[in-house]
Design a protein around this motif. Structure first.
Motif, PDB file in Angstrom:
ATOM      1  N   VAL A  90     -42.307 -34.567  19.518  1.00 59.31           N
ATOM      2  CA  VAL A  90     -40.905 -33.810  19.548  1.00 59.31           C
ATOM      3  C   VAL A  90     -41.369 -32.620  20.238  1.00 59.31           C
ATOM      4  CG1 VAL A  90     -39.309 -32.464  18.304  1.00 59.31           C
ATOM      5  CG2 VAL A  90     -39.954 -34.959  17.799  1.00 59.31           C
ATOM      6  N   PRO A  91     -42.346 -31.740  19.770  1.00 57.22           N
ATOM      7  CA  PRO A  91     -42.847 -30.542  20.680  1.00 57.22           C
ATOM      8  C   PRO A  91     -43.240 -30.988  21.934  1.00 57.22           C
ATOM      9  CG  PRO A  91     -44.218 -30.758  18.697  1.00 57.22           C
ATOM     10  CD  PRO A  91     -43.202 -32.022  18.731  1.00 57.22           C
ATOM     11  N   ALA A  92     -43.369 -32.198  22.244  1.00 52.56           N
ATOM     12  CA  ALA A  92     -43.964 -32.579  23.640  1.00 52.56           C
ATOM     13  C   ALA A  92     -42.980 -32.653  24.570  1.00 52.56           C
ATOM     14  CB  ALA A  92     -44.966 -33.814  23.762  1.00 52.56           C
ATOM     15  N   PHE A  93     -41.714 -33.667  24.083  1.00 52.37           N
ATOM     16  CA  PHE A  93     -40.617 -33.536  24.937  1.00 52.37           C
ATOM     17  C   PHE A  93     -39.710 -32.279  25.091  1.00 52.37           C
ATOM     18  CE2 PHE A  93     -38.777 -36.290  21.260  1.00 52.37           C
ATOM     19  CZ  PHE A  93     -37.766 -35.484  20.663  1.00 52.37           C
ATOM     20  N   THR A  94     -39.976 -31.549  23.903  1.00 52.33           N
ATOM     21  CA  THR A  94     -39.400 -30.185  24.122  1.00 52.33           C
ATOM     22  C   THR A  94     -39.824 -29.300  25.140  1.00 52.33           C
ATOM     23  OG1 THR A  94     -38.602 -30.243  21.880  1.00 52.33           O
ATOM     24  CG2 THR A  94     -38.665 -28.240  22.775  1.00 52.33           C
ATOM     25  N   HIS A 106     -28.911 -26.138  33.646  1.00 51.47           N
ATOM     26  CA  HIS A 106     -29.364 -27.475  33.960  1.00 51.47           C
ATOM     27  C   HIS A 106     -29.292 -28.350  32.683  1.00 51.47           C
ATOM     28  CE1 HIS A 106     -32.394 -25.375  36.881  1.00 51.47           C
ATOM     29  NE2 HIS A 106     -31.206 -25.625  37.319  1.00 51.47           N
ATOM     30  N   GLU A 107     -29.365 -29.506  32.960  1.00 53.46           N
ATOM     31  CA  GLU A 107     -28.938 -30.513  31.852  1.00 53.46           C
ATOM     32  C   GLU A 107     -30.031 -31.693  31.588  1.00 53.46           C
ATOM     33  OE1 GLU A 107     -24.129 -30.764  33.020  1.00 53.46           O
ATOM     34  OE2 GLU A 107     -25.723 -32.266  34.081  1.00 53.46           O
ATOM     35  N   ILE A 108     -30.192 -32.146  30.235  1.00 53.03           N
ATOM     36  CA  ILE A 108     -30.988 -33.005  29.816  1.00 53.03           C
ATOM     37  C   ILE A 108     -30.091 -34.222  29.779  1.00 53.03           C
ATOM     38  CG2 ILE A 108     -32.610 -34.083  28.282  1.00 53.03           C
ATOM     39  CD1 ILE A 108     -33.089 -31.172  27.485  1.00 53.03           C
ATOM     40  N   MET A 109     -30.219 -35.291  30.320  1.00 52.37           N
ATOM     41  CA  MET A 109     -29.281 -36.493  30.186  1.00 52.37           C
ATOM     42  C   MET A 109     -29.898 -37.500  29.061  1.00 52.37           C
ATOM     43  SD  MET A 109     -27.632 -39.777  32.674  1.00 52.37           S
ATOM     44  CE  MET A 109     -26.496 -38.703  33.250  1.00 52.37           C
ATOM     45  N   VAL A 110     -29.231 -37.774  28.034  1.00 52.19           N
ATOM     46  CA  VAL A 110     -29.575 -38.722  27.005  1.00 52.19           C
ATOM     47  C   VAL A 110     -28.660 -39.603  26.487  1.00 52.19           C
ATOM     48  CG1 VAL A 110     -30.598 -38.622  24.443  1.00 52.19           C
ATOM     49  CG2 VAL A 110     -30.842 -36.641  26.022  1.00 52.19           C
ATOM     50  N   CYS A 111     -28.931 -40.906  26.488  1.00 55.38           N
ATOM     51  CA  CYS A 111     -28.079 -41.827  25.768  1.00 55.38           C
ATOM     52  C   CYS A 111     -27.891 -41.966  24.489  1.00 55.38           C
ATOM     53  CB  CYS A 111     -28.538 -43.217  26.546  1.00 55.38           C
ATOM     54  SG  CYS A 111     -28.321 -43.283  28.246  1.00 55.38           S
ATOM     55  N   THR A 112     -27.075 -42.369  23.811  1.00 54.06           N
ATOM     56  CA  THR A 112     -26.639 -42.269  22.420  1.00 54.06           C
ATOM     57  C   THR A 112     -26.129 -43.500  21.967  1.00 54.06           C
ATOM     58  OG1 THR A 112     -24.568 -41.174  22.687  1.00 54.06           O
ATOM     59  CG2 THR A 112     -26.116 -39.840  22.283  1.00 54.06           C
ATOM     60  N   PRO A 113     -26.339 -43.705  20.596  1.00 56.09           N
ATOM     61  CA  PRO A 113     -27.019 -42.960  19.559  1.00 56.09           C
ATOM     62  C   PRO A 113     -28.664 -42.935  19.825  1.00 56.09           C
ATOM     63  CG  PRO A 113     -26.418 -45.106  18.645  1.00 56.09           C
ATOM     64  CD  PRO A 113     -25.706 -45.044  20.013  1.00 56.09           C
ATOM     65  N   VAL A 114     -29.039 -41.797  19.466  1.00 56.35           N
ATOM     66  CA  VAL A 114     -30.578 -41.600  19.610  1.00 56.35           C
ATOM     67  C   VAL A 114     -31.283 -40.801  18.502  1.00 56.35           C
ATOM     68  CG1 VAL A 114     -30.694 -39.622  20.942  1.00 56.35           C
ATOM     69  CG2 VAL A 114     -32.460 -41.442  21.680  1.00 56.35           C
ATOM     70  N   TYR A 115     -32.636 -40.849  18.510  1.00 52.65           N
ATOM     71  CA  TYR A 115     -33.599 -40.208  17.647  1.00 52.65           C
ATOM     72  C   TYR A 115     -33.122 -38.739  17.557  1.00 52.65           C
ATOM     73  CZ  TYR A 115     -37.824 -38.118  15.978  1.00 52.65           C
ATOM     74  OH  TYR A 115     -38.816 -37.201  15.429  1.00 52.65           O
ATOM     75  N   PRO A 116     -32.544 -38.031  16.507  1.00 49.32           N
ATOM     76  CA  PRO A 116     -31.897 -36.789  16.297  1.00 49.32           C
ATOM     77  C   PRO A 116     -32.716 -35.610  17.061  1.00 49.32           C
ATOM     78  CG  PRO A 116     -31.767 -37.787  14.109  1.00 49.32           C
ATOM     79  CD  PRO A 116     -32.653 -38.794  15.053  1.00 49.32           C
ATOM     80  N   PRO A 117     -33.645 -35.484  17.230  1.00 47.12           N
ATOM     81  CA  PRO A 117     -34.361 -34.175  17.734  1.00 47.12           C
ATOM     82  C   PRO A 117     -34.183 -34.190  19.401  1.00 47.12           C
ATOM     83  CG  PRO A 117     -36.017 -34.927  16.381  1.00 47.12           C
ATOM     84  CD  PRO A 117     -34.992 -36.092  16.329  1.00 47.12           C
ATOM     85  N   MET A 118     -33.962 -35.376  19.858  1.00 47.36           N
ATOM     86  CA  MET A 118     -33.648 -35.691  21.397  1.00 47.36           C
ATOM     87  C   MET A 118     -32.191 -34.923  21.630  1.00 47.36           C
ATOM     88  SD  MET A 118     -34.993 -39.324  22.586  1.00 47.36           S
ATOM     89  CE  MET A 118     -36.908 -39.524  22.493  1.00 47.36           C
ATOM     90  N   LEU A 119     -31.423 -34.804  20.472  1.00 48.45           N
ATOM     91  CA  LEU A 119     -30.132 -34.111  20.760  1.00 48.45           C
ATOM     92  C   LEU A 119     -30.055 -32.687  20.777  1.00 48.45           C
ATOM     93  CD1 LEU A 119     -27.798 -36.844  18.747  1.00 48.45           C
ATOM     94  CD2 LEU A 119     -27.924 -36.646  21.381  1.00 48.45           C
TER      95      LEU A 119
END
Ligand SMILES: Cc1ncc(COP(=O)(O)O)c(C=O)c1O
Length: 384
Positions: A90-94, A106-119
């Protein structure tokens, strides 16, 4: 041998699952299974050394990880210098988000549903989040390529991928990963690929495709994250590695990291080296155990709780269960109140009508939990 925690042996150990989730805990992703003996032995030896000073990722560990990436995931020529150690995924992708998304727009694209910290990592990176739901194609979750193309903009700087997927249990195909990387190339985005569940593919005819297997020049946009923590049940040890073939990108990430994260501890390195070198026989037995438990979940839901919907889980030990047929506002609250069963709340992943059940536990506890769920559902339906 796979050794399950005996009843209550994990209570009062400061463990989130067992001390904070009530009588029947099936939340958070760690397993009620002892870590492999080779890991326990390595930790005991390190403990006995009696010196626990500052540590670093040795060449030995870098080489063990590279050898594993080639042997287990077919990575052609992984380089030790691609690797960077961090205390968690989690600290790594942050950190990657902070390095790549430098402006609030600037945007991060994430497909949902997904592991909450990614949101939520955009909040720490002070940038924006662009969510695109997965598509349901003939009962399978797939990328919605059209919706992704429609949503992307020049401000979209990073795609945050979960592969294998938590909570959907999908193992994205080679074609999916290639198409996603080409999408990132076309729109000049970094592909940050969280592969922490990569060794937990349960379907015997499926293989994990790591983003590190992408061809050049696509490989230059990849930041791959993984860890021994899910594979060997050592999440509390806190070791993650980032693999970044693009050395300029890695230098930027290191610079942005600055002094914001600690160096890792001696136990993290000792456990990780032992696991990658010697943990694979144990791992084979683990997969067999998880397959049996997966079958129990499917079987029980299909025969006893057909109003709940669970799709095929190709990987992970997490079942994503659609409870919309119950007609309750929060299935998570319902099961906690009526069955004493803690299931992760789908609302945090992007779908409030779902819950996530961690089935990496003893067959006895799994059955007790499922029976409690069934009793609560039956009582609820008989009052309707
Ligand atoms: C997809 C994914 N990434 C990251 C993590 C957590 O990583 P860490 O504990 O290393 O921060 C989890 C834990 O469940 C996960 O499922």
């Amino acid at each position: 041998m796979i050794r399950f925690a005996s009843t209550d042996s994990r209570r009062e150990t400061g463990n989130i699952k067992w001390d904070l989730q009530g009588p029947l805990p099936f939340g958070i992703a760690d397993m009620d299974i002892e870590s492999p003996p080779c890991v326990v032995d390595a930790l005991q030896q390190r403990l006995n050394h009696r010196f626990y000073g500052y540590a670093f990722m040795t060449d030995e560990l870098r080489e063990a990880i590279c050898a594993y990436l080639t042997r287990n995931h077919g990575v052609q020529a992984p380089r030790p210098e691609w690797l960077h150690a961090l205390p968690g995924c989690v600290p790594a992708f942050t950190l990657v988000a902070r390095s790549v998304c430098r402006q609030p727009e600037h945007e991060i694209m994430v497909c949902t549903p997904v592991y909450p910290p990614m949101l939520h990592c955009h909040e720490d990176a002070n940038c924006s989040l662009l969510q695109v739901p997965y598509a349901n194609v003939n009962g399978r979750w797939e990328f919605d390529w059209e919706a992704m193309e429609a949503a992307v903009s020049p401000n979209t700087k990073m795609f945050l991928l979960c592969n294998p997927h938590n909570p959907l249990g999908r193992v994205w195909s080679r074609e999916d990963i290639l198409r996603l990387a080409e999408f990132c190339e076309r729109h000049d985005m970094i592909l940050c690929s969280d592969e922490i569940h990569c060794d937990l593919v349960l379907d015997e005819d499926k293989k994990h495709t790591t983003a590190l297997n992408l061809p050049e020049p696509l490989l230059q946009r990849v930041v791959m994250l993984s860890a021994p923590s899910k594979t060997f049940n050592i999440a509390g040890i806190c070791f993650t590695y980032m693999a970044v073939p693009n050395q300029l990108l890695l230098a930027t990430i290191r610079k942005i990291q600055g002094h914001t994260l600690p160096t890792l501890n001696v136990f993290a390195y000792a456990a990780s080296l032992a696991a990658y070198r010697h943990g694979w026989d144990w791992h084979k037995k683990l997969l067999a155990t998880l397959r049996t438990n997966r079958h129990t979940v499917y079987d029980f839901i299909a025969s006893e709780l057909p109003m709940l919907k669970v799709r095929h889980m190709e990987a992970t030990y997490l079942a994503w269960i659609d409870c919309s047929a119950l007609g309750v506002e929060s299935p998570h609250d319902f099961f906690l109140e009526k069955a004493d069963v803690f299931l992760d709340d789908g609302a945090n992943f992007g779908d409030p009508q779902c819950v996530r059940l961690n089935f990496a536990t003893s067959p006895e506890l799994l059955r007790t939990g499922l029976e409690a769920i069934k009793a609560a559902v039956q009582a609820h339906l008989s009052h309707e």
